[in-house]
Every structure is written in C-alpha cells, then in structure tokens.
Write a protein that holds these residues in place. Structure first.
Motif, mmCIF file in Angstrom:
data_model
loop_
_atom_site.group_PDB
_atom_site.id
_atom_site.type_symbol
_atom_site.label_atom_id
_atom_site.label_comp_id
_atom_site.label_asym_id
_atom_site.label_seq_id
_atom_site.Cartn_x
_atom_site.Cartn_y
_atom_site.Cartn_z
ATOM 1 N N THR A 121 7.842 10.451 -1.203
ATOM 2 C CA THR A 121 8.223 9.354 -2.089
ATOM 3 C C THR A 121 7.563 9.638 -3.435
ATOM 4 O OG1 THR A 121 8.497 7.721 -0.333
ATOM 5 C CG2 THR A 121 7.892 6.867 -2.492
ATOM 6 N N VAL A 123 6.095 7.871 -7.032
ATOM 7 C CA VAL A 123 5.701 6.678 -7.788
ATOM 8 C C VAL A 123 5.773 7.017 -9.269
ATOM 9 C CG1 VAL A 123 3.914 4.957 -8.205
ATOM 10 C CG2 VAL A 123 4.171 5.950 -5.915
ATOM 11 N N ILE A 138 9.621 3.024 -7.665
ATOM 12 C CA ILE A 138 9.504 3.832 -6.453
ATOM 13 C C ILE A 138 10.842 4.508 -6.203
ATOM 14 C CG2 ILE A 138 8.980 3.840 -3.987
ATOM 15 C CD1 ILE A 138 6.619 3.013 -5.664
ATOM 16 N N ARG A 226 2.275 7.566 2.413
ATOM 17 C CA ARG A 226 3.165 6.447 2.726
ATOM 18 C C ARG A 226 3.330 6.310 4.231
ATOM 19 N NH1 ARG A 226 9.413 5.115 0.840
ATOM 20 N NH2 ARG A 226 9.843 3.739 2.618
ATOM 21 N N LYS A 231 11.139 0.653 1.868
ATOM 22 C CA LYS A 231 10.763 0.835 0.462
ATOM 23 C C LYS A 231 10.076 -0.412 -0.078
ATOM 24 C CE LYS A 231 12.741 1.301 -4.168
ATOM 25 N NZ LYS A 231 13.976 1.420 -4.974
ATOM 26 N N TYR A 234 6.381 -0.541 0.982
ATOM 27 C CA TYR A 234 5.519 0.393 0.249
ATOM 28 C C TYR A 234 5.385 -0.050 -1.202
ATOM 29 C CZ TYR A 234 3.494 4.604 -1.678
ATOM 30 O OH TYR A 234 2.658 5.474 -2.333
ATOM 31 N N GLU A 235 6.462 -0.572 -1.759
ATOM 32 C CA GLU A 235 6.431 -1.093 -3.126
ATOM 33 C C GLU A 235 5.407 -2.225 -3.237
ATOM 34 O OE1 GLU A 235 10.124 -1.452 -6.078
ATOM 35 O OE2 GLU A 235 10.077 -3.028 -4.571
ATOM 36 N N VAL A 238 1.890 -0.790 -3.306
ATOM 37 C CA VAL A 238 1.554 -0.289 -4.645
ATOM 38 C C VAL A 238 1.277 -1.459 -5.586
ATOM 39 C CG1 VAL A 238 2.382 1.052 -6.621
ATOM 40 C CG2 VAL A 238 2.886 1.822 -4.296
#
Length: 249
Positions: A121, A123, A138, A226, A231, A234-235, A238
């Motif tokens: 992934t 960033v 992302i 990750r 998504k 994980y977003e 962050v």
C-alpha cells in the motif's frame, strides 16, 4: 498494566473533538480509545488486546464502526490547529501489506497493489512548514506519486509553495499547483529540456520535513506494516497516527 499513550491533558483535548463527532462519553470510552492506540502502536491482532482495554471484540467493532463513518478522519482534521501553510511538502511512502491484510470479502482492491516489494500500500502525505500532517491519501503500491498527486493537491489548503521530489515532475502537476496560487518547487529530471535554472534549492532542502513525518508515523507498527484488510480501516489507523502528532500542539 499496558503502557498508555494519553495523558490527562491529551485526553481532555481529544475527548472534546470526539464529542463534536457525537461519540458518547461513556465511562469506558478512554480505555477503548487507548486500546485502539495500543493496537496502532504494537500492531497486535485485535484478539490479543490486553483485557484492561475491555473486550477486544467491542473495541474492534467500535473502531470498525467509526472507520465506516469516517470519524477518525474527521477527528484528525479537527485536531489540526493553526498549521503553518507558508510551505507544504508532499511525498509518498510504501507500506508492506502483511499476509493477514489479504482476503477481504469484496471485489475491490482495498488499496493493496503489486510493486517490486510484493503486495504493498502507498501513503501519500502532505505536511505543513512545521512538518505536521495536513492531508494524506491511501492507494495501492503500484500507483506512482505523480498519478496520486492530483487528488492530494486538490485537497490541500492554500499555500505559497508546494515542494516535492522528482517523482512529481509533471507539467500537469505544476499547472495544478499554480492554479491554486502556489509555486511548484519540484526539480526536473535529468533529461528535461527546461532544466532547473528556476529551482529554489534552498527551500527544497527543507523537504526532509515530510520524510521526518513518515519516520515518526512508522514508529507505530500498524502503520509501518499494513495488517488491516479494508482500506478504510488502514486509513483510520493512519488518521489516528497523524492526529496523535497534533495532540500536543
């Protein structure tokens, strides 16, 4: 007792923003948030959360619910106070996708793509002149910086200059930055006909600020690798890490 991340002062500030998001201030809220931060810091499976944070499934369900509603993203943006927007620095960084992040029950890629490092992934981060995050995107690891730049730059607040490395060397990117009233400080590639006579190398040296921000974010294991299948989750991880950098400000 596991090591905690929120002092009384930091929790008071974070709780104020969370209440604005209509998050109910029940007695277990602080430890539930500490459980999410513990997982962000250690990268452990949700099932392995220490019991002091409460039932692991309750903590995960609450995190998943807030992620689905975009609450952690809004909390991160709510924590941004008086950023120094004279200059903005942008860059992208690969994140290795753990094998546990695969297998989401959806046909979408969930921002996991193939690159030279395997399943990754990416960033895409923007920081202000203090080196604090102001926006991020992302994408899958196969998406290059120049491709992701359009959406990232579009969301950036107005500034005097946007600084990036050669990965953003594109006339389209430069034109977009100039339309926002900013100056593009991006070195041209070696084979460029125009050259770098107009390049502000003094300002470009400050680009380490965005690299420093990545170094701080990747101190947290769930950011550096990750583990989340979705998504949006994980977003949110962050967003939690970026928001935590703003908490002491």
């Amino acid at each position: 007792m596991p090591r905690l991340m929120l002092s009384d002062e930091l929790w008071s500030k974070l709780k104020e923003i969370m209440l604005q998001e209509r998050i109910y201030n029940k007695p277990t809220l602080r430890m539930m948030v500490e459980g999410m931060l513990y997982r962000m810091r250690t990268g452990c499976p949700w099932r392995d959360l220490p019991g002091q944070f409460g039932d692991w499934n309750s903590v995960f369900k609450k995190f998943n619910s807030w992620s689905a509603q975009g609450k952690w993203l809004r909390i991160f943006r709510g924590l941004i106070r008086e950023p120094d927007l004279e200059w903005e620095f942008i860059d992208g960084s690969y994140v290795k996708a753990h094998q546990h992040s695969a297998g989401a029950c959806t046909e979408e890629s969930q921002a996991i793509g193939k690159s030279r490092a395997g399943n990754t992934t990416k960033v895409h981060l923007a920081v202000d002149a203090y080196g604090l995050p102001v926006e991020f995107e992302i994408t899958g690891g196969e998406v290059n910086d120049c491709t992701a730049a359009a959406e990232l730059i579009e969301k950036l607040p107005l500034s005097e200059a946007v600084v990036g490395d050669k990965g953003y060397d594109s006339e389209r990117v430069r034109a977009q930055i100039e339309r926002k009233g900013a100056r593009a400080v991006i070195p041209r590639k070696r084979n460029s006909v125009k050259g770098n006579d107009d390049m502000d190398w003094g300002l470009y040296k400050c680009r380490h600020l965005v690299e420093n921000a990545f170094a701080r974010l990747k101190q947290y294991r769930a950011i550096a690798t990750r583990y989340d299948k979705l998504k949006r989750n994980y977003e949110s991880m962050v967003a939690m890490a970026c928001g935590y950098l703003w908490l002491p400000m």
